[in-house]
Write a protein that holds these residues in place. Sequence first.
Motif, PDB file in Angstrom:
ATOM      1  N   LEU A  79       0.880  -1.146   0.114  1.00 54.87           N
ATOM      2  CA  LEU A  79       0.015  -0.082  -0.001  1.00 54.87           C
ATOM      3  C   LEU A  79       1.032   1.376   0.034  1.00 54.87           C
ATOM      4  N   PHE A  80       2.039   1.316   0.798  1.00 53.36           N
ATOM      5  CA  PHE A  80       2.849   2.454   0.898  1.00 53.36           C
ATOM      6  C   PHE A  80       4.222   2.454   0.092  1.00 53.36           C
ATOM      7  N   ASN A  81       4.409   1.176  -0.744  1.00 51.97           N
ATOM      8  CA  ASN A  81       5.444   1.168  -1.139  1.00 51.97           C
ATOM      9  C   ASN A  81       6.841   1.123  -0.274  1.00 51.97           C
ATOM     10  N   LEU A  82       6.772   0.461   0.595  1.00 53.71           N
ATOM     11  CA  LEU A  82       7.633   0.485   1.941  1.00 53.71           C
ATOM     12  C   LEU A  82       8.822  -0.175   1.567  1.00 53.71           C
ATOM     13  N   SER A  83       9.871   0.225   1.837  1.00 53.33           N
ATOM     14  CA  SER A  83      11.295  -0.480   1.828  1.00 53.33           C
ATOM     15  C   SER A  83      11.589  -0.471   3.412  1.00 53.33           C
ATOM     16  N   SER A  84      12.860   0.539   3.676  1.00 56.02           N
ATOM     17  CA  SER A  84      13.212   0.709   4.890  1.00 56.02           C
ATOM     18  C   SER A  84      12.142   1.753   5.652  1.00 56.02           C
ATOM     19  N   ILE A  85      12.284   1.573   7.018  1.00 56.49           N
ATOM     20  CA  ILE A  85      11.182   2.390   7.798  1.00 56.49           C
ATOM     21  C   ILE A  85      11.463   2.631   9.167  1.00 56.49           C
ATOM     22  N   ILE A  86      11.240   3.735   9.754  1.00 57.37           N
ATOM     23  CA  ILE A  86      11.727   3.890  11.303  1.00 57.37           C
ATOM     24  C   ILE A  86      10.299   4.364  11.942  1.00 57.37           C
ATOM     25  N   PHE A  87      10.327   3.625  13.060  1.00 52.33           N
ATOM     26  CA  PHE A  87       9.126   3.886  14.065  1.00 52.33           C
ATOM     27  C   PHE A  87       9.426   4.533  15.313  1.00 52.33           C
ATOM     28  N   ILE A  88       8.678   5.696  15.515  1.00 55.17           N
ATOM     29  CA  ILE A  88       9.232   6.566  16.868  1.00 55.17           C
ATOM     30  C   ILE A  88       8.143   6.778  17.735  1.00 55.17           C
ATOM     31  N   PRO A  89       8.041   6.057  19.047  1.00 57.16           N
ATOM     32  CA  PRO A  89       6.991   6.448  19.846  1.00 57.16           C
ATOM     33  C   PRO A  89       6.923   7.855  20.271  1.00 57.16           C
ATOM     34  N   ILE A  90       5.686   8.486  20.511  1.00 56.87           N
ATOM     35  CA  ILE A  90       5.337   9.669  20.716  1.00 56.87           C
ATOM     36  C   ILE A  90       5.013   9.458  22.453  1.00 56.87           C
ATOM     37  N   LEU A  91       5.831   9.980  23.306  1.00 57.36           N
ATOM     38  CA  LEU A  91       5.918   9.601  24.815  1.00 57.36           C
ATOM     39  C   LEU A  91       5.725  11.100  25.502  1.00 57.36           C
ATOM     40  N   ARG A  92       4.947  10.988  26.714  1.00 65.49           N
ATOM     41  CA  ARG A  92       5.167  11.961  27.769  1.00 65.49           C
ATOM     42  C   ARG A  92       4.779  11.452  29.074  1.00 65.49           C
ATOM     43  N   GLN A  93       5.796  11.316  29.674  1.00 65.38           N
ATOM     44  CA  GLN A  93       5.795  10.531  31.255  1.00 65.38           C
ATOM     45  C   GLN A  93       5.000   9.303  31.041  1.00 65.38           C
ATOM     46  N   GLU A  94       5.337   8.354  30.273  1.00 67.32           N
ATOM     47  CA  GLU A  94       4.614   6.965  29.992  1.00 67.32           C
ATOM     48  C   GLU A  94       3.473   7.029  29.455  1.00 67.32           C
ATOM     49  N   GLN A  95       2.844   8.178  29.159  1.00 69.13           N
ATOM     50  CA  GLN A  95       1.649   8.510  28.286  1.00 69.13           C
ATOM     51  C   GLN A  95       2.167   8.358  26.798  1.00 69.13           C
ATOM     52  N   LEU A  96       1.278   7.351  26.166  1.00 68.77           N
ATOM     53  CA  LEU A  96       1.628   7.088  24.610  1.00 68.77           C
ATOM     54  C   LEU A  96       0.614   7.847  24.072  1.00 68.77           C
ATOM     55  N   PHE A  97       1.034   8.773  23.040  1.00 67.29           N
ATOM     56  CA  PHE A  97       0.299   9.475  22.274  1.00 67.29           C
ATOM     57  C   PHE A  97      -0.062   8.707  20.863  1.00 67.29           C
ATOM     58  N   GLY A  98       1.095   8.171  20.371  1.00 70.55           N
ATOM     59  CA  GLY A  98       0.971   7.693  19.191  1.00 70.55           C
ATOM     60  C   GLY A  98       2.434   7.216  18.711  1.00 70.55           C
ATOM     61  N   TRP A  99       2.653   7.352  17.219  1.00 65.69           N
ATOM     62  CA  TRP A  99       3.835   6.897  16.832  1.00 65.69           C
ATOM     63  C   TRP A  99       4.064   7.979  15.473  1.00 65.69           C
ATOM     64  N   LEU A 100       5.370   8.156  15.168  1.00 65.43           N
ATOM     65  CA  LEU A 100       5.579   8.991  13.815  1.00 65.43           C
ATOM     66  C   LEU A 100       6.441   7.573  13.147  1.00 65.43           C
ATOM     67  N   THR A 101       6.174   7.672  11.835  1.00 66.46           N
ATOM     68  CA  THR A 101       7.035   6.763  10.810  1.00 66.46           C
ATOM     69  C   THR A 101       7.897   7.664   9.938  1.00 66.46           C
ATOM     70  N   PHE A 102       9.014   7.482   9.594  1.00 68.47           N
ATOM     71  CA  PHE A 102       9.788   8.093   8.773  1.00 68.47           C
ATOM     72  C   PHE A 102      10.285   7.026   7.649  1.00 68.47           C
ATOM     73  N   ASP A 103      10.317   7.423   6.233  1.00 71.63           N
ATOM     74  CA  ASP A 103      10.702   6.613   5.328  1.00 71.63           C
ATOM     75  C   ASP A 103      11.183   7.526   4.252  1.00 71.63           C
TER      76      ASP A 103
END
Length: 376
Positions: free
Chosen positions: A249-273
């Motif tokens: 779907l996204f024509n993915l090859s390499s990718i990075i997943f970054i959690p978005i956190l604040r004091q153990e609260q998880l808001f979501g993730w960023l992906t970079f490719d």
Amino acid sequence: MTHPFQSIEEVTLQEFVLFIKIHHQQIEENTIIYLNLEPSITGADRKRTAMLLDSFLRLMTHANIDELNNDEKYFFNTWLQSQLSIIDRKSFNLFQLIFEKSLITFMIQQKSSRTNAIFMYVLSTFTLLVELYYDCEGDNQTSNIASENQKIRHLQLLDRLDKLLISSSDYQDLALILKKCEEYFSYKRCVFYAYVPWSNQFYGVIGAELPKVQSMKGELTGENTILSSRKPIYLKNPKNYVKEEHIQLFNLSSIIFIPILRQEQLFGWLTFDQLGEEFDCTKEELTLLEEVGKRLGLFLSRKGEKVEKNTVLHLTERESMILGLLAEGYDNKKIAGLLFLSEHTVRDYVSSLMTKLKAKNRTQVVASAFRLGLLS
């Protein structure tokens, strides 16, 4: 006289992966026992080693046997690269020691006829992993001057991001923030996936090709090994970690997943490719992007407090329906057809949503709605 090792049959990568798939539960139980039997391991080292063992076993159990081409170096290096933010020399040595103990114990208990063959394969595998790990360490060790220059550059990039976040008014600016992240950190695509803790679900919210992004949704389960991690993960090849349909779907090859956190609260993730291009990533770059996730977590937590205290939103039933369809990626014409309304009426409802959510466009409407819990 025949040398005892001359009769040992060779084991292929496919055979080894299949062996672990069949017996992973017993081997996993042994790793837990041996990890807890090491009294000298600190809490942090124990946790890091447990994560490596869990990740390695998951790699085996989720690998597609039919697609393995017995290229051990590529297969294991891809896994090793995905653990860059976790691994260090001590945890790597403990991981090797405990995995070998666990496997030997299981095979002795089973009185397997292939004990020698499997164990010799494991020894050669860890010899390869040690070489790959030291290569990785060597790649990351630059001269003092180059290292200092890199640190200064990373601090400058984070400073630019800080200024952008301070000047941003609300969640409506997330689309701009992501575009700037692409520019600052030299990636072609940055996507934001929101996490809703009360439903334990994740949703694609913002990114290029918005309908595709917003089609990504699901529940966070134990099988979501990437999203379950609270540390950055770099996948040189996402094949054994991301569903094939999503890779296509996204024509993915390499990718990075970054959690978005604040004091153990998880808001979501960023992906970079890089939009289908394979790329490398160093441990220092992962550390930089981890700081990006922490800063966005702080931004979202502060903006969340502001919105919750000062804004009470009341959406009509029709507005809620249209909001849900916007989140699905439908345009005004499609929404009008589904709800038996005119396009002009739908535009009025969308304008009303933009006003109530203080959004400048449809993307910002959806982003704010996810953050405020209006979409679930």
